[in-house]
Scaffold this motif. Structure first.
Motif, PDB file in Angstrom:
ATOM      1  N   ARG A 273       0.828  -1.212   0.000  1.00  0.00           N
ATOM      2  CA  ARG A 273       0.000   0.000   0.000  1.00  0.00           C
ATOM      3  C   ARG A 273       0.861   1.259   0.000  1.00  0.00           C
ATOM      4  O   ARG A 273       0.543   2.253  -0.651  1.00  0.00           O
ATOM      5  N   GLU A 274       1.964   1.197   0.740  1.00  0.00           N
ATOM      6  CA  GLU A 274       2.815   2.374   0.878  1.00  0.00           C
ATOM      7  C   GLU A 274       3.821   2.510  -0.269  1.00  0.00           C
ATOM      8  O   GLU A 274       4.357   3.602  -0.494  1.00  0.00           O
ATOM      9  N   ASN A 275       4.079   1.412  -0.999  1.00  0.00           N
ATOM     10  CA  ASN A 275       5.097   1.434  -2.057  1.00  0.00           C
ATOM     11  C   ASN A 275       4.613   0.737  -3.324  1.00  0.00           C
ATOM     12  O   ASN A 275       5.269  -0.173  -3.840  1.00  0.00           O
ATOM     13  N   PRO A 276       3.468   1.140  -3.860  1.00  0.00           N
ATOM     14  CA  PRO A 276       2.928   0.432  -5.035  1.00  0.00           C
ATOM     15  C   PRO A 276       3.850   0.479  -6.241  1.00  0.00           C
ATOM     16  O   PRO A 276       4.005  -0.526  -6.950  1.00  0.00           O
ATOM     17  N   GLN A 277       4.486   1.612  -6.470  1.00  0.00           N
ATOM     18  CA  GLN A 277       5.370   1.723  -7.624  1.00  0.00           C
ATOM     19  C   GLN A 277       6.595   0.837  -7.471  1.00  0.00           C
ATOM     20  O   GLN A 277       7.048   0.217  -8.439  1.00  0.00           O
ATOM     21  N   SER A 278       7.121   0.760  -6.249  1.00  0.00           N
ATOM     22  CA  SER A 278       8.288  -0.095  -5.994  1.00  0.00           C
ATOM     23  C   SER A 278       7.962  -1.555  -6.266  1.00  0.00           C
ATOM     24  O   SER A 278       8.786  -2.290  -6.817  1.00  0.00           O
ATOM     25  N   LEU A 279       6.755  -1.975  -5.863  1.00  0.00           N
ATOM     26  CA  LEU A 279       6.352  -3.360  -6.134  1.00  0.00           C
ATOM     27  C   LEU A 279       6.303  -3.611  -7.640  1.00  0.00           C
ATOM     28  O   LEU A 279       6.878  -4.595  -8.126  1.00  0.00           O
ATOM     29  N   ASP A 280       5.636  -2.741  -8.377  1.00  0.00           N
ATOM     30  CA  ASP A 280       5.481  -2.967  -9.813  1.00  0.00           C
ATOM     31  C   ASP A 280       6.824  -2.936 -10.539  1.00  0.00           C
ATOM     32  O   ASP A 280       7.051  -3.708 -11.484  1.00  0.00           O
ATOM     33  N   GLU A 281       7.729  -2.074 -10.099  1.00  0.00           N
ATOM     34  CA  GLU A 281       9.054  -2.020 -10.706  1.00  0.00           C
ATOM     35  C   GLU A 281       9.834  -3.304 -10.420  1.00  0.00           C
ATOM     36  O   GLU A 281      10.542  -3.825 -11.292  1.00  0.00           O
ATOM     37  N   ALA A 282       9.702  -3.817  -9.193  1.00  0.00           N
ATOM     38  CA  ALA A 282      10.390  -5.063  -8.833  1.00  0.00           C
ATOM     39  C   ALA A 282       9.824  -6.245  -9.620  1.00  0.00           C
ATOM     40  O   ALA A 282      10.570  -7.104 -10.090  1.00  0.00           O
ATOM     41  N   LEU A 283       8.504  -6.284  -9.765  1.00  0.00           N
ATOM     42  CA  LEU A 283       7.885  -7.369 -10.524  1.00  0.00           C
ATOM     43  C   LEU A 283       8.271  -7.296 -11.994  1.00  0.00           C
ATOM     44  O   LEU A 283       8.463  -8.330 -12.647  1.00  0.00           O
ATOM     45  N   ALA A 284       8.405  -6.086 -12.514  1.00  0.00           N
ATOM     46  CA  ALA A 284       8.807  -5.930 -13.917  1.00  0.00           C
ATOM     47  C   ALA A 284      10.187  -6.539 -14.156  1.00  0.00           C
ATOM     48  O   ALA A 284      10.443  -7.120 -15.218  1.00  0.00           O
ATOM     49  N   LYS A 285      11.067  -6.435 -13.170  1.00  0.00           N
ATOM     50  CA  LYS A 285      12.395  -7.037 -13.294  1.00  0.00           C
ATOM     51  C   LYS A 285      12.303  -8.559 -13.409  1.00  0.00           C
ATOM     52  O   LYS A 285      13.177  -9.196 -13.999  1.00  0.00           O
ATOM     53  N   ARG A 286      11.260  -9.120 -12.839  1.00  0.00           N
ATOM     54  CA  ARG A 286      11.052 -10.574 -12.898  1.00  0.00           C
ATOM     55  C   ARG A 286      10.191 -10.969 -14.102  1.00  0.00           C
ATOM     56  O   ARG A 286       9.846 -12.146 -14.255  1.00  0.00           O
ATOM     57  N   GLY A 287       9.786 -10.008 -14.891  1.00  0.00           N
ATOM     58  CA  GLY A 287       8.936 -10.313 -16.039  1.00  0.00           C
ATOM     59  C   GLY A 287       7.484 -10.516 -15.675  1.00  0.00           C
ATOM     60  O   GLY A 287       6.735 -11.164 -16.415  1.00  0.00           O
ATOM     61  N   VAL A 288       7.043  -9.949 -14.535  1.00  0.00           N
ATOM     62  CA  VAL A 288       5.667 -10.079 -14.063  1.00  0.00           C
ATOM     63  C   VAL A 288       4.946  -8.747 -14.265  1.00  0.00           C
ATOM     64  O   VAL A 288       5.505  -7.681 -14.012  1.00  0.00           O
ATOM     65  N   GLN A 289       3.705  -8.829 -14.694  1.00  0.00           N
ATOM     66  CA  GLN A 289       2.907  -7.632 -14.933  1.00  0.00           C
ATOM     67  C   GLN A 289       2.619  -6.893 -13.623  1.00  0.00           C
ATOM     68  O   GLN A 289       2.605  -7.495 -12.550  1.00  0.00           O
ATOM     69  N   PRO A 290       2.368  -5.573 -13.676  1.00  0.00           N
ATOM     70  CA  PRO A 290       2.057  -4.795 -12.465  1.00  0.00           C
ATOM     71  C   PRO A 290       0.838  -5.364 -11.731  1.00  0.00           C
ATOM     72  O   PRO A 290      -0.156  -5.728 -12.364  1.00  0.00           O
ATOM     73  N   LEU A 291       0.936  -5.433 -10.415  1.00  0.00           N
ATOM     74  CA  LEU A 291      -0.141  -6.018  -9.617  1.00  0.00           C
ATOM     75  C   LEU A 291      -0.573  -5.141  -8.455  1.00  0.00           C
ATOM     76  O   LEU A 291      -1.517  -5.487  -7.739  1.00  0.00           O
ATOM     77  N   SER A 292       0.084  -4.017  -8.237  1.00  0.00           N
ATOM     78  CA  SER A 292      -0.187  -3.228  -7.032  1.00  0.00           C
ATOM     79  C   SER A 292      -1.633  -2.746  -6.970  1.00  0.00           C
ATOM     80  O   SER A 292      -2.278  -2.830  -5.922  1.00  0.00           O
ATOM     81  N   SER A 293      -2.178  -2.245  -8.090  1.00  0.00           N
ATOM     82  CA  SER A 293      -3.539  -1.719  -8.060  1.00  0.00           C
ATOM     83  C   SER A 293      -4.548  -2.815  -7.750  1.00  0.00           C
ATOM     84  O   SER A 293      -5.511  -2.599  -6.996  1.00  0.00           O
ATOM     85  N   GLN A 294      -4.320  -4.014  -8.305  1.00  0.00           N
ATOM     86  CA  GLN A 294      -5.215  -5.143  -8.045  1.00  0.00           C
ATOM     87  C   GLN A 294      -5.175  -5.536  -6.577  1.00  0.00           C
ATOM     88  O   GLN A 294      -6.223  -5.769  -5.941  1.00  0.00           O
ATOM     89  N   LEU A 295      -3.983  -5.609  -6.018  1.00  0.00           N
ATOM     90  CA  LEU A 295      -3.832  -6.009  -4.619  1.00  0.00           C
ATOM     91  C   LEU A 295      -4.410  -4.959  -3.670  1.00  0.00           C
ATOM     92  O   LEU A 295      -5.079  -5.291  -2.687  1.00  0.00           O
ATOM     93  N   ILE A 296      -4.147  -3.709  -3.965  1.00  0.00           N
ATOM     94  CA  ILE A 296      -4.661  -2.636  -3.116  1.00  0.00           C
ATOM     95  C   ILE A 296      -6.182  -2.612  -3.164  1.00  0.00           C
ATOM     96  O   ILE A 296      -6.855  -2.369  -2.153  1.00  0.00           O
ATOM     97  N   ALA A 297      -6.773  -2.889  -4.341  1.00  0.00           N
ATOM     98  CA  ALA A 297      -8.226  -2.933  -4.455  1.00  0.00           C
ATOM     99  C   ALA A 297      -8.812  -4.049  -3.598  1.00  0.00           C
ATOM    100  O   ALA A 297      -9.840  -3.863  -2.920  1.00  0.00           O
ATOM    101  N   LEU A 298      -8.164  -5.225  -3.612  1.00  0.00           N
ATOM    102  CA  LEU A 298      -8.616  -6.333  -2.765  1.00  0.00           C
ATOM    103  C   LEU A 298      -8.510  -5.970  -1.293  1.00  0.00           C
ATOM    104  O   LEU A 298      -9.410  -6.274  -0.489  1.00  0.00           O
ATOM    105  N   ASP A 299      -7.417  -5.312  -0.937  1.00  0.00           N
ATOM    106  CA  ASP A 299      -7.217  -4.916   0.459  1.00  0.00           C
ATOM    107  C   ASP A 299      -8.227  -3.851   0.875  1.00  0.00           C
ATOM    108  O   ASP A 299      -8.761  -3.890   1.995  1.00  0.00           O
ATOM    109  N   GLU A 300      -8.517  -2.894  -0.018  1.00  0.00           N
ATOM    110  CA  GLU A 300      -9.496  -1.853   0.296  1.00  0.00           C
ATOM    111  C   GLU A 300     -10.876  -2.466   0.504  1.00  0.00           C
ATOM    112  O   GLU A 300     -11.630  -2.048   1.390  1.00  0.00           O
TER     113      GLU A 300
END
Length: 427
Positions: free
Chosen positions: A8-35
């Motif tokens: 929640r506090e670092n959504p961009q950092s998560l998506d950038e880290a996942l991109a390095k692994r070849g994974v699509q951005p997931l922060s918005s999806q996860l934050i929506a589930l948490d909200e």
């Protein structure tokens, strides 16, 4: 598992880290589930508070003989109780939905891990020892083993199918010697505690180290719902599951020699000859449980312990750091040690040492309390092969072969072989 608060506090950092692994951005999806979950929790708390307040108001209305108000309040309390009766199930459902989503996300690479797509982007760090020089064309291990009459793939297939091996006589003893040698080295010189763990574990244990739910197809399951261990990492790491570890006892260092069982899903056509890729194999595993401040240094130490095995055996090897696209699911950083196999004229992985941060600790709910602090933290975990016994057997056979097909025994193993210095075909 990653921390939803951090996400929640670092959504961009998560998506950038996942991109390095070849994974699509997931922060918005996860934050929506948490909200969605947090919103529901807020409604539940508000309903509980209103129910309690209305119950008090009922008492007051009845004391004032205000029957109309009392009945209205009773009806309201009834509706609130009905909502709360179903709200708990809904909260569990929403929490499971979030947990399932978090459980499928890989760990975040450390900053110094090279960014890359696959094994071609791994970075070599060092080479140790020299490649052996032969005056003849070196053979592969299965050619040597079959010619000696001590490695039988046909009978293994008759017993169990493909990807199994029967070892006999001094070659079987050589595999046992390798395992004993590694255990003695790690326990007597490297400070690891030997453990004999269960070879079958429950769902919770395999989930704790990250094989479930995403990699169930790589495992074997018993008819009563247990899992055969793919590596001793699973039971050794889970020794601290659901515990608060005394910080003064850290690090915990464990080692075990066990059979390992893997389905080798997706490996059809790969390494079908010989015993490089088996459904069942022996491995010495190393596991460390540390605090947050010690895990990076422990990773270097663990890798050095694995390298020492190959140094003592006189085997040439190289150590590489895996790129982001080639790392395992739970790793923050991984060193692979690749031994030289002259029969194949290539390097092959014989050990993989990973630091996982608190990724597994969070899944296992394994914690420690730093000195002077009230709050607990999740332990950091590391695992490494110390090393794969079957592949060490292959390496010894190919590197110590003679032109007549015999195999010299490395000096470090001769005490475990009853002084035998050479394996030869029986007359």
């Amino acid at each position: 598992m990653l921390d939803i608060k951090w996400i929640r506090e670092n959504p961009q950092s998560l998506d950038e880290a996942l991109a390095k692994r070849g994974v699509q951005p997931l922060s918005s999806q996860l934050i929506a589930l948490d909200e969605k979950r947090r919103e529901h929790v807020g409604k539940v708390q508000a309903a509980q508070e209103r129910r309690n307040a209305a119950s008090r108001e009922i008492g007051k209305a009845m004391a004032e003989k205000d029957a109309v108000t009392a009945e209205k309040l009773k009806a309201e309390v009834g509706e609130l109780k009905n909502f709360l009766a179903h709200a708990e199930d809904e909260e569990r459902r929403l929490l499971k939905e979030l947990s399932d989503a978090l459980s499928s996300i890989p760990n975040i690479p450390l900053a110094d891990v090279p960014v890359g797509k696959d094994e071609n982007d791994n970075v070599e760090l060092r080479r140790v020892g020299e490649k052996p020089v032969f005056a003849f064309q070196p053979k592969e291990h299965f050619e040597l083993g079959e010619a000696l009459g001590l490695m039988d793939f046909d009978r293994a297939a008759k017993l169990a199918g493909a990807r199994f091996t029967v070892l006999k006589g001094p070659l079987a003893r050589l595999e046992r010697a390798l395992g004993q040698f590694m255990l003695d080295l790690h326990t007597q010189e490297h400070g690891y505690t030997e453990v004999v763990p269960p070879l079958m574990v429950r769902d919770e244990a395999v989930y704790g180290t990250g094989q479930l739910p995403k990699f169930s197809e790589d495992l074997f399951r018993t008819t009563d719902g247990r899992w055969l261990i793919p590596t001793a990492e699973v039971p050794l790491t889970n020794l601290v599951a659901d515990e608060i570890v005394d910080v003064k006892t850290l690090p915990h260092r464990y080692t075990a020699l066990t059979p390992c069982f893997r389905s080798e899903a997706g490996s059809a056509g790969r390494d079908t000859r010989g015993m490089l890729r088996q459904h069942q194999f022996m491995k010495v595993e190393m596991v460390s449980i540390t605090d947050a401040e010690s895990s990076i240094a422990e990773h270097e130490r663990m890798t050095a312990c694995a390298e020492e095995v190959l140094k003592r055996l006189g085997l040439h090897f190289r150590t590489i750091v895996l790129c982001t696209g080639d790392m395992g699911f739970g790793a923050q950083k991984t060193y692979d040690i690749e031994v030289w196999l002259p029969g194949q004229n290539t390097y092959r992985e014989i050990s993989s040492c990973s630091v996982c941060g608190d990724f597994q600790g969070r899944r296992m709910n394994a914690r420690y309390r730093p000195e002077g602090e009230k709050a607990t933290r999740f332990v950091h975990t590391l695992n490494g092969s110390g090393v794969a016994v079957g592949r060490a057997l292959i390496a010894v056979m190919e590197n110590y072969q003679e032109e007549d097909g015999s195999i010299r025994i490395p000096d470090a193993l001769q005490p475990y072989m009853g002084g035998l210095k050479r394996i030869e075909k029986a007359a």
